[in-house]
Design a protein around this motif. Sequence first.
Motif, PDB file in Angstrom:
ATOM      1  N   SER A 147     -31.202  -8.066 -41.870  1.00 35.10           N
ATOM      2  CA  SER A 147     -30.048  -7.707 -42.705  1.00 35.10           C
ATOM      3  C   SER A 147     -28.755  -8.241 -42.119  1.00 35.10           C
ATOM      4  O   SER A 147     -27.898  -8.756 -42.842  1.00 35.10           O
ATOM      5  CB  SER A 147     -29.946  -6.193 -42.852  1.00 35.10           C
ATOM      6  OG  SER A 147     -31.072  -5.680 -43.501  1.00 35.10           O
ATOM      7  N   ILE A 148     -28.613  -8.135 -40.817  1.00 31.08           N
ATOM      8  CA  ILE A 148     -27.417  -8.641 -40.143  1.00 31.08           C
ATOM      9  C   ILE A 148     -27.369 -10.159 -40.242  1.00 31.08           C
ATOM     10  O   ILE A 148     -26.330 -10.748 -40.555  1.00 31.08           O
ATOM     11  CB  ILE A 148     -27.385  -8.172 -38.680  1.00 31.08           C
ATOM     12  CG1 ILE A 148     -27.269  -6.643 -38.629  1.00 31.08           C
ATOM     13  CG2 ILE A 148     -26.251  -8.829 -37.911  1.00 31.08           C
ATOM     14  CD1 ILE A 148     -27.537  -6.039 -37.270  1.00 31.08           C
ATOM     15  N   ILE A 149     -28.507 -10.795 -39.997  1.00 33.48           N
ATOM     16  CA  ILE A 149     -28.569 -12.256 -40.079  1.00 33.48           C
ATOM     17  C   ILE A 149     -28.313 -12.707 -41.518  1.00 33.48           C
ATOM     18  O   ILE A 149     -27.601 -13.691 -41.749  1.00 33.48           O
ATOM     19  CB  ILE A 149     -29.932 -12.771 -39.571  1.00 33.48           C
ATOM     20  CG1 ILE A 149     -30.079 -12.463 -38.079  1.00 33.48           C
ATOM     21  CG2 ILE A 149     -30.077 -14.265 -39.820  1.00 33.48           C
ATOM     22  CD1 ILE A 149     -31.458 -12.741 -37.521  1.00 33.48           C
ATOM     23  N   GLY A 150     -28.866 -11.987 -42.485  1.00 36.49           N
ATOM     24  CA  GLY A 150     -28.649 -12.314 -43.894  1.00 36.49           C
ATOM     25  C   GLY A 150     -27.184 -12.235 -44.282  1.00 36.49           C
ATOM     26  O   GLY A 150     -26.680 -13.080 -45.023  1.00 36.49           O
ATOM     27  N   LEU A 151     -26.480 -11.234 -43.782  1.00 37.01           N
ATOM     28  CA  LEU A 151     -25.054 -11.106 -44.055  1.00 37.01           C
ATOM     29  C   LEU A 151     -24.291 -12.309 -43.510  1.00 37.01           C
ATOM     30  O   LEU A 151     -23.461 -12.906 -44.210  1.00 37.01           O
ATOM     31  CB  LEU A 151     -24.508  -9.810 -43.441  1.00 37.01           C
ATOM     32  CG  LEU A 151     -23.015  -9.577 -43.571  1.00 37.01           C
ATOM     33  CD1 LEU A 151     -22.632  -9.390 -45.029  1.00 37.01           C
ATOM     34  CD2 LEU A 151     -22.603  -8.374 -42.754  1.00 37.01           C
ATOM     35  N   ILE A 152     -24.603 -12.694 -42.290  1.00 33.05           N
ATOM     36  CA  ILE A 152     -23.948 -13.854 -41.676  1.00 33.05           C
ATOM     37  C   ILE A 152     -24.285 -15.130 -42.444  1.00 33.05           C
ATOM     38  O   ILE A 152     -23.415 -15.949 -42.722  1.00 33.05           O
ATOM     39  CB  ILE A 152     -24.348 -13.969 -40.187  1.00 33.05           C
ATOM     40  CG1 ILE A 152     -23.787 -12.777 -39.414  1.00 33.05           C
ATOM     41  CG2 ILE A 152     -23.869 -15.285 -39.587  1.00 33.05           C
ATOM     42  CD1 ILE A 152     -24.355 -12.623 -38.011  1.00 33.05           C
ATOM     43  N   GLU A 153     -25.570 -15.294 -42.806  1.00 34.41           N
ATOM     44  CA  GLU A 153     -25.969 -16.483 -43.554  1.00 34.41           C
ATOM     45  C   GLU A 153     -25.287 -16.526 -44.918  1.00 34.41           C
ATOM     46  O   GLU A 153     -24.876 -17.595 -45.370  1.00 34.41           O
ATOM     47  CB  GLU A 153     -27.486 -16.511 -43.739  1.00 34.41           C
ATOM     48  CG  GLU A 153     -28.221 -16.890 -42.495  1.00 34.41           C
ATOM     49  CD  GLU A 153     -29.723 -16.878 -42.669  1.00 34.41           C
ATOM     50  OE1 GLU A 153     -30.385 -17.631 -41.941  1.00 34.41           O
ATOM     51  OE2 GLU A 153     -30.230 -16.126 -43.516  1.00 34.41           O
ATOM     52  N   GLY A 154     -25.159 -15.387 -45.572  1.00 35.03           N
ATOM     53  CA  GLY A 154     -24.494 -15.349 -46.868  1.00 35.03           C
ATOM     54  C   GLY A 154     -23.058 -15.813 -46.773  1.00 35.03           C
ATOM     55  O   GLY A 154     -22.585 -16.586 -47.615  1.00 35.03           O
ATOM     56  N   ILE A 155     -22.362 -15.373 -45.742  1.00 35.21           N
ATOM     57  CA  ILE A 155     -20.980 -15.803 -45.532  1.00 35.21           C
ATOM     58  C   ILE A 155     -20.935 -17.304 -45.263  1.00 35.21           C
ATOM     59  O   ILE A 155     -20.080 -18.014 -45.789  1.00 35.21           O
ATOM     60  CB  ILE A 155     -20.326 -14.996 -44.397  1.00 35.21           C
ATOM     61  CG1 ILE A 155     -20.187 -13.535 -44.828  1.00 35.21           C
ATOM     62  CG2 ILE A 155     -18.976 -15.580 -44.012  1.00 35.21           C
ATOM     63  CD1 ILE A 155     -19.828 -12.577 -43.702  1.00 35.21           C
ATOM     64  N   LEU A 156     -21.867 -17.789 -44.461  1.00 37.23           N
ATOM     65  CA  LEU A 156     -21.920 -19.230 -44.169  1.00 37.23           C
ATOM     66  C   LEU A 156     -22.188 -20.040 -45.436  1.00 37.23           C
ATOM     67  O   LEU A 156     -21.562 -21.086 -45.650  1.00 37.23           O
ATOM     68  CB  LEU A 156     -22.997 -19.533 -43.130  1.00 37.23           C
ATOM     69  CG  LEU A 156     -22.693 -19.109 -41.700  1.00 37.23           C
ATOM     70  CD1 LEU A 156     -23.903 -19.358 -40.805  1.00 37.23           C
ATOM     71  CD2 LEU A 156     -21.484 -19.842 -41.170  1.00 37.23           C
ATOM     72  N   TYR A 157     -23.119 -19.574 -46.262  1.00 31.57           N
ATOM     73  CA  TYR A 157     -23.417 -20.284 -47.509  1.00 31.57           C
ATOM     74  C   TYR A 157     -22.175 -20.394 -48.377  1.00 31.57           C
ATOM     75  O   TYR A 157     -21.892 -21.440 -48.945  1.00 31.57           O
ATOM     76  CB  TYR A 157     -24.501 -19.563 -48.311  1.00 31.57           C
ATOM     77  CG  TYR A 157     -25.878 -19.524 -47.686  1.00 31.57           C
ATOM     78  CD1 TYR A 157     -26.246 -20.364 -46.642  1.00 31.57           C
ATOM     79  CD2 TYR A 157     -26.826 -18.619 -48.141  1.00 31.57           C
ATOM     80  CE1 TYR A 157     -27.514 -20.310 -46.091  1.00 31.57           C
ATOM     81  CE2 TYR A 157     -28.101 -18.563 -47.601  1.00 31.57           C
ATOM     82  CZ  TYR A 157     -28.444 -19.407 -46.578  1.00 31.57           C
ATOM     83  OH  TYR A 157     -29.686 -19.350 -46.032  1.00 31.57           O
ATOM     84  N   LEU A 158     -21.446 -19.295 -48.496  1.00 32.08           N
ATOM     85  CA  LEU A 158     -20.296 -19.268 -49.399  1.00 32.08           C
ATOM     86  C   LEU A 158     -19.100 -20.047 -48.878  1.00 32.08           C
ATOM     87  O   LEU A 158     -18.232 -20.441 -49.655  1.00 32.08           O
ATOM     88  CB  LEU A 158     -19.902 -17.816 -49.693  1.00 32.08           C
ATOM     89  CG  LEU A 158     -20.946 -17.013 -50.480  1.00 32.08           C
ATOM     90  CD1 LEU A 158     -20.543 -15.553 -50.550  1.00 32.08           C
ATOM     91  CD2 LEU A 158     -21.152 -17.603 -51.856  1.00 32.08           C
ATOM     92  N   THR A 159     -19.032 -20.288 -47.567  1.00 29.66           N
ATOM     93  CA  THR A 159     -17.898 -21.024 -47.010  1.00 29.66           C
ATOM     94  C   THR A 159     -18.132 -22.532 -46.959  1.00 29.66           C
ATOM     95  O   THR A 159     -17.190 -23.282 -46.732  1.00 29.66           O
ATOM     96  CB  THR A 159     -17.540 -20.521 -45.600  1.00 29.66           C
ATOM     97  OG1 THR A 159     -18.682 -20.651 -44.754  1.00 29.66           O
ATOM     98  CG2 THR A 159     -17.067 -19.074 -45.642  1.00 29.66           C
ATOM     99  N   LYS A 160     -19.363 -22.971 -47.168  1.00 25.43           N
ATOM    100  CA  LYS A 160     -19.662 -24.408 -47.187  1.00 25.43           C
ATOM    101  C   LYS A 160     -19.221 -25.019 -48.519  1.00 25.43           C
ATOM    102  O   LYS A 160     -19.182 -24.332 -49.535  1.00 25.43           O
ATOM    103  CB  LYS A 160     -21.167 -24.655 -47.029  1.00 25.43           C
ATOM    104  CG  LYS A 160     -21.760 -24.144 -45.746  1.00 25.43           C
ATOM    105  CD  LYS A 160     -21.594 -25.130 -44.669  1.00 25.43           C
ATOM    106  CE  LYS A 160     -22.303 -24.633 -43.414  1.00 25.43           C
ATOM    107  NZ  LYS A 160     -21.837 -25.277 -42.236  1.00 25.43           N
ATOM    108  N   THR A 161     -18.919 -26.311 -48.484  1.00 25.34           N
ATOM    109  CA  THR A 161     -18.682 -27.009 -49.749  1.00 25.34           C
ATOM    110  C   THR A 161     -20.036 -27.183 -50.439  1.00 25.34           C
ATOM    111  O   THR A 161     -21.093 -27.051 -49.808  1.00 25.34           O
ATOM    112  CB  THR A 161     -18.037 -28.389 -49.519  1.00 25.34           C
ATOM    113  OG1 THR A 161     -18.968 -29.222 -48.814  1.00 25.34           O
ATOM    114  CG2 THR A 161     -16.732 -28.272 -48.757  1.00 25.34           C
TER     115      THR A 161
END
Length: 69
Positions: A45-59
Amino acid sequence: MNPKSKVTAGVLAILVGGLGIHKFYLGKTLLGIVYLLFCWTCIPSIIGLIEGILYLTKTDEEFQQKYAV
């Protein structure tokens, strides 16, 4: 190849990332299974939250090259 939506992947990762649904969406079935096996630890869950933020900040181009293979 069907392009994947970074918004969909990001929202899935943030909301249900602990179950690895975003990994299944991106075609990473083995990682999705690993997330499912360890979902009781809350670490996915913690990793998923971080990955979600990373996905949304990429072009869109960066996301397609790196994650939507």
